[in-house]
Write a protein that holds these residues in place. Structure first.
Motif, PDB file in Angstrom:
ATOM      1  N   SER A 541       0.826  -1.210   0.000  1.00 34.30           N
ATOM      2  CA  SER A 541       0.000   0.000   0.000  1.00 34.30           C
ATOM      3  C   SER A 541       0.860   1.260   0.000  1.00 34.30           C
ATOM      4  N   VAL A 542       1.991   1.213   0.691  1.00 33.74           N
ATOM      5  CA  VAL A 542       2.902   2.364   0.691  1.00 33.74           C
ATOM      6  C   VAL A 542       3.477   2.570  -0.698  1.00 33.74           C
ATOM      7  N   GLU A 543       3.867   1.474  -1.363  1.00 36.56           N
ATOM      8  CA  GLU A 543       4.412   1.582  -2.714  1.00 36.56           C
ATOM      9  C   GLU A 543       3.361   2.142  -3.673  1.00 36.56           C
ATOM     10  N   ARG A 544       2.121   1.694  -3.538  1.00 41.72           N
ATOM     11  CA  ARG A 544       1.063   2.169  -4.428  1.00 41.72           C
ATOM     12  C   ARG A 544       0.852   3.672  -4.276  1.00 41.72           C
ATOM     13  N   GLY A 545       0.841   4.135  -3.040  1.00 43.48           N
ATOM     14  CA  GLY A 545       0.693   5.571  -2.812  1.00 43.48           C
ATOM     15  C   GLY A 545       1.865   6.362  -3.368  1.00 43.48           C
ATOM     16  N   PHE A 546       3.072   5.819  -3.229  1.00 49.74           N
ATOM     17  CA  PHE A 546       4.271   6.490  -3.738  1.00 49.74           C
ATOM     18  C   PHE A 546       4.223   6.622  -5.258  1.00 49.74           C
ATOM     19  N   ARG A 547       3.896   5.523  -5.946  1.00 52.72           N
ATOM     20  CA  ARG A 547       3.847   5.560  -7.414  1.00 52.72           C
ATOM     21  C   ARG A 547       2.807   6.583  -7.892  1.00 52.72           C
ATOM     22  N   THR A 548       1.642   6.565  -7.238  1.00 54.28           N
ATOM     23  CA  THR A 548       0.562   7.464  -7.652  1.00 54.28           C
ATOM     24  C   THR A 548       0.964   8.923  -7.481  1.00 54.28           C
ATOM     25  N   GLU A 549       1.482   9.256  -6.309  1.00 59.19           N
ATOM     26  CA  GLU A 549       1.843  10.642  -6.033  1.00 59.19           C
ATOM     27  C   GLU A 549       3.030  11.097  -6.876  1.00 59.19           C
ATOM     28  N   LEU A 550       3.984  10.203  -7.102  1.00 64.21           N
ATOM     29  CA  LEU A 550       5.133  10.568  -7.919  1.00 64.21           C
ATOM     30  C   LEU A 550       4.694  10.887  -9.350  1.00 64.21           C
ATOM     31  N   ARG A 551       3.813  10.073  -9.875  1.00 63.19           N
ATOM     32  CA  ARG A 551       3.324  10.306 -11.240  1.00 63.19           C
ATOM     33  C   ARG A 551       2.506  11.605 -11.296  1.00 63.19           C
ATOM     34  N   ARG A 552       1.656  11.822 -10.291  1.00 63.95           N
ATOM     35  CA  ARG A 552       0.791  13.000 -10.300  1.00 63.95           C
ATOM     36  C   ARG A 552       1.578  14.294 -10.126  1.00 63.95           C
ATOM     37  N   ARG A 553       2.530  14.305  -9.206  1.00 62.38           N
ATOM     38  CA  ARG A 553       3.242  15.551  -8.880  1.00 62.38           C
ATOM     39  C   ARG A 553       4.395  15.846  -9.831  1.00 62.38           C
ATOM     40  N   ILE A 554       4.989  14.818 -10.420  1.00 65.16           N
ATOM     41  CA  ILE A 554       6.186  15.045 -11.234  1.00 65.16           C
ATOM     42  C   ILE A 554       5.880  15.037 -12.723  1.00 65.16           C
ATOM     43  N   LEU A 555       5.106  14.068 -13.192  1.00 57.10           N
ATOM     44  CA  LEU A 555       4.873  13.958 -14.626  1.00 57.10           C
ATOM     45  C   LEU A 555       3.761  14.860 -15.131  1.00 57.10           C
ATOM     46  N   THR A 556       2.837  15.248 -14.255  1.00 55.45           N
ATOM     47  CA  THR A 556       1.680  16.028 -14.683  1.00 55.45           C
ATOM     48  C   THR A 556       1.868  17.495 -14.343  1.00 55.45           C
ATOM     49  N   PRO A 557       1.853  18.417 -15.317  1.00 57.01           N
ATOM     50  CA  PRO A 557       2.027  19.845 -15.019  1.00 57.01           C
ATOM     51  C   PRO A 557       1.054  20.373 -13.983  1.00 57.01           C
ATOM     52  N   LYS A 558      -0.180  19.821 -13.941  1.00 57.04           N
ATOM     53  CA  LYS A 558      -1.150  20.286 -12.952  1.00 57.04           C
ATOM     54  C   LYS A 558      -0.721  19.939 -11.535  1.00 57.04           C
ATOM     55  N   GLY A 559       0.220  19.017 -11.412  1.00 53.59           N
ATOM     56  CA  GLY A 559       0.683  18.626 -10.080  1.00 53.59           C
ATOM     57  C   GLY A 559       1.931  19.351  -9.650  1.00 53.59           C
ATOM     58  N   ASP A 560       2.243  20.484 -10.316  1.00 51.68           N
ATOM     59  CA  ASP A 560       3.489  21.183 -10.016  1.00 51.68           C
ATOM     60  C   ASP A 560       3.520  21.842  -8.649  1.00 51.68           C
ATOM     61  N   GLU A 561       2.338  22.047  -8.057  1.00 44.88           N
ATOM     62  CA  GLU A 561       2.358  22.700  -6.758  1.00 44.88           C
ATOM     63  C   GLU A 561       3.140  21.848  -5.776  1.00 44.88           C
ATOM     64  N   PRO A 562       4.164  22.422  -5.110  1.00 47.76           N
ATOM     65  CA  PRO A 562       4.972  21.632  -4.181  1.00 47.76           C
ATOM     66  C   PRO A 562       4.201  21.309  -2.917  1.00 47.76           C
ATOM     67  N   PRO A 563       4.620  20.328  -2.163  1.00 51.48           N
ATOM     68  CA  PRO A 563       3.958  19.996  -0.904  1.00 51.48           C
ATOM     69  C   PRO A 563       3.883  21.201   0.005  1.00 51.48           C
ATOM     70  N   ASP A 564       2.733  21.458   0.592  1.00 47.65           N
ATOM     71  CA  ASP A 564       2.498  22.564   1.512  1.00 47.65           C
ATOM     72  C   ASP A 564       2.691  23.920   0.858  1.00 47.65           C
ATOM     73  N   GLY A 565       2.865  23.974  -0.472  1.00 45.55           N
ATOM     74  CA  GLY A 565       2.981  25.241  -1.181  1.00 45.55           C
ATOM     75  C   GLY A 565       4.252  25.996  -0.916  1.00 45.55           C
ATOM     76  N   ILE A 566       5.304  25.320  -0.437  1.00 46.77           N
ATOM     77  CA  ILE A 566       6.528  26.034  -0.074  1.00 46.77           C
ATOM     78  C   ILE A 566       7.706  25.429  -0.796  1.00 46.77           C
ATOM     79  N   GLY A 567       7.953  25.863  -2.006  1.00 47.71           N
ATOM     80  CA  GLY A 567       9.177  25.582  -2.741  1.00 47.71           C
ATOM     81  C   GLY A 567       9.699  24.176  -2.705  1.00 47.71           C
ATOM     82  N   GLY A 568       8.850  23.189  -2.559  1.00 47.75           N
ATOM     83  CA  GLY A 568       9.331  21.821  -2.601  1.00 47.75           C
ATOM     84  C   GLY A 568       9.940  21.358  -1.303  1.00 47.75           C
ATOM     85  N   ALA A 569       9.906  22.179  -0.243  1.00 46.05           N
ATOM     86  CA  ALA A 569      10.486  21.785   1.039  1.00 46.05           C
ATOM     87  C   ALA A 569       9.384  21.801   2.078  1.00 46.05           C
TER      88      ALA A 569
END
Length: 580
Positions: A541-569
């Motif tokens: 389940s941890v791996e599934r969540g990781f793959r999903t979020e990695l694809r959504r945040r990195i490959l998809t331009p709509k997912g460019d917002e960094p976590p917590d909205g602060i420069g990726g940190a």
């Protein structure tokens, strides 16, 4: 402890070591050979020299600043206009003002004698303590850890130094010496019970040094030589003089504000933050007296010190009841140069958020890089596709700044077009790429923490280890990608290329973590969700969540917002809870 000087040979006052003609500056030639050259030879052979590798990286920074002070002063404050600078650059090695510098050094030759009886270079001739103590040379040799004789080339301390090596360490001491309690010199009003209490580190110690490097020393010197015309970036005052051109030699005590004047590059690059006196026997230096010199006010010096970035200081603003107040931005040894790209090319730290009602920028880019950005826009001589190396150098001090804990030396090759304040397409792509890398590694850390949580183990160490490995894996790939970000390339296409690269590299690391996770993580356990309810957490389940979020945040331009909205940190490092 002071050294017993009775066994030392008597000092020969007639001795001389002329830095303009004697070899003392370490150079790496472009053909790979290493040599020591005199001041005059360094300027004469500047095109043959790749760089000046000192005994420490910070020594190189101090020595290059010394050369810049000489060049600024030999040119009466530097090139008058950008056109004058362009002529120097476009003329190549034949147009470099080495003859002008040679004539200048000849005129001031006496001021560059390390052993001069009245005005020794960067020293005070009669500096002494009330007890006439002479201390070991360890006090100025930074690679000798105080009372720690491990992992050093000088396990028994610096017993003697050649004049060439001693000269380099004297220059380094003024720039990077530690703070702490020091010997009190006779004539210094700050002395209490024979000591002077902490007055701060050397003149460059609070800087996050930034040096623009070219393919040769000639190019490096010119890239850091800002014309007088750009006074809004670097103020040039008539009173700005290198220390050797002051009418009177330094005494033991600090100069008054009237005596020190308004510093510019010539004064700052030769600032006498310490009072030093070498003791020698005519052949080598065997001891030293080191005391505090002129304090340097770092606050709001961004118009005078171009070789560091600057940050807003809310603490100083509250204390002084003024805004904005800027202090030098120092380097974090745990953070590679490319991760701090935003503060280098925009002045904005990656984690900054402009606050409502606060119009002043949270940071200021190093003025030398801002100037090169202007030249990239306006000068055909430099060219927008020109690659430079932004070299980051600095000291990290520990225990109330009384020891050097670490030395920062990193560099980043980038096209000068990324420094432009107007043509921002490529620059924005570079900043977005850093943000994507931060986000991907953040997710990798969450994966490691989630696997540990599934096994019922501590999460902090696996998270940090995974983040460190993630940034290490992306390091070379990002540097290569950034160097290829030049005029004429499609910024969107290049960014898309980086998305795939970052995604694939981090995904591969994540799969390795899952494959190597423990049996307990594979079995998993039942946990209670923050909003109530229970869910099963295991490696799958941890791996599934990781793959999903990695694809959504990195490959998809709509997912460019960094976590917590602060420069990726992100401020929170908790692994995201998989769906129940």
């Amino acid at each position: 402890m002071p050294r017993d000087t009775r066994a030392a040979a008597p000092r020969r006052e007639t001795a001389s070591f002329d830095l303009t003609s004697q070899p003392w500056l370490p150079v790496l030639l472009r053909d790979g050979a290493e040599k020591e050259l005199s001041l005059a030879e360094v300027f004469e052979r500047a095109e043959e020299i790749r760089r000046m590798p000192g005994d420490l990286p910070t020594q190189e920074f101090a020595l290059v600043r010394l050369l810049l002070a000489v060049l600024y002063d030999a040119l009466d404050g530097g090139p008058s206009t950008r056109e004058d600078w362009e002529e120097l650059w476009a003329a190549g090695p034949e147009g470099f003002p080495s003859d002008q510098v040679a004539a200048y050094l000849s005129r001031h030759r006496e001021r560059f004698d390390l052993l001069h009886p009245e005005r020794p270079f960067f020293q005070v001739a009669d500096l002494r303590t009330a007890k006439d103590e002479v201390f070991p040379l360890d006090r100025i040799v930074t690679d000798v850890p105080n009372n720690e004789r491990f992992l050093t080339m000088r396990a028994h301390g610096a017993q003697r130094l050649s004049f060439a090596e001693a000269a380099r360490w004297v220059v380094h001491a003024h720039a990077w010496d530690v703070s702490g309690i020091k010997s009190g010199a006779v004539g210094d009003s700050r002395v209490k019970a024979g000591k002077v209490y902490p007055q701060g580190v050397g003149s460059a110690g609070m800087l996050g040094g930034v040096l623009a490097e070219g393919d040769s020393l000639r190019e490096t010197l010119l890239l850091n030589l800002i014309p007088r015309e750009d006074d809004d970036l670097l103020r040039h005052d008539e009173a700005d003089l290198p220390v050797w051109r002051r009418p009177l030699p330094c005494g033991a005590g600090p100069l008054s504000d009237a005596e020190s004047g308004l510093p510019g590059p010539r004064a700052l690059y030769t600032w006498q933050a310490r009072r030093v006196r070498l003791h020698h026997d005519g052949h080598d230096a065997y001891g030293v007296v080191l005391a505090y010199g002129d304090p340097l006010p770092y606050r709001d010096m961004h118009g005078r010190e171009p070789m560091t970035g600057w940050r807003r200081s809310e603490l100083q603003e509250k204390r002084l009841r003024k805004s904005p107040v800027y202090l030098p931005r120092t380097h974090d040894p745990a953070r590679t140069a490319w991760r701090g790209l935003a503060s280098l090319i925009t002045g904005y730290p990656p984690e900054s958020v402009r606050k409502a009602g606060k119009d002043a920028a949270p940071g200021i880019t190093p003025r030398v890089l801002e100037w090169l950005g202007r030249m990239a826009e306006e000068s055909e001589a430099l060219g927008q596709d020109r690659l430079i190396r932004a070299r980051l150098l600095g000291c990290v001090y520990g225990t109330q700044q009384s020891v050097v804990a670490d030395v920062v030396d990193d560099s980043l090759s980038l096209s000068v077009v990324l420094l432009s304040q107007h043509d921002t397409g490529l620059r924005d792509a570079a900043l977005r790429a850093v943000q994507l890398a931060e986000t991907a590694v953040w997710l990798l850390g969450n994966l490691a923490a989630g696997l540990a949580q599934a096994a019922g183990a501590d999460q902090a160490t696996p998270r940090e280890e995974a983040r460190e490995r993630g940034f290490g894996e992306l390091d070379v790939a990002f540097r290569q990608w950034l160097a290829g970000l030049k005029p004429g390339v499609d910024a969107d296409e290049r960014l898309e290329n980086w998305r795939r690269t970052a995604h694939d590299l981090v995904r591969a690391l994540g799969l390795e973590l899952v494959a190597s996770s423990s049996e307990a993580a594979w079995e998993g356990r039942v946990l209670t969700a923050a909003k109530g309810g229970r869910y099963w957490l295991n490696s799958a389940s941890v791996e599934r969540g990781f793959r999903t979020e990695l694809r959504r945040r990195i490959l998809t331009p709509k997912g460019d917002e960094p976590p917590d909205g602060i420069g990726g940190a992100p401020s929170s490092h908790r692994p995201e809870e998989p769906a129940a």
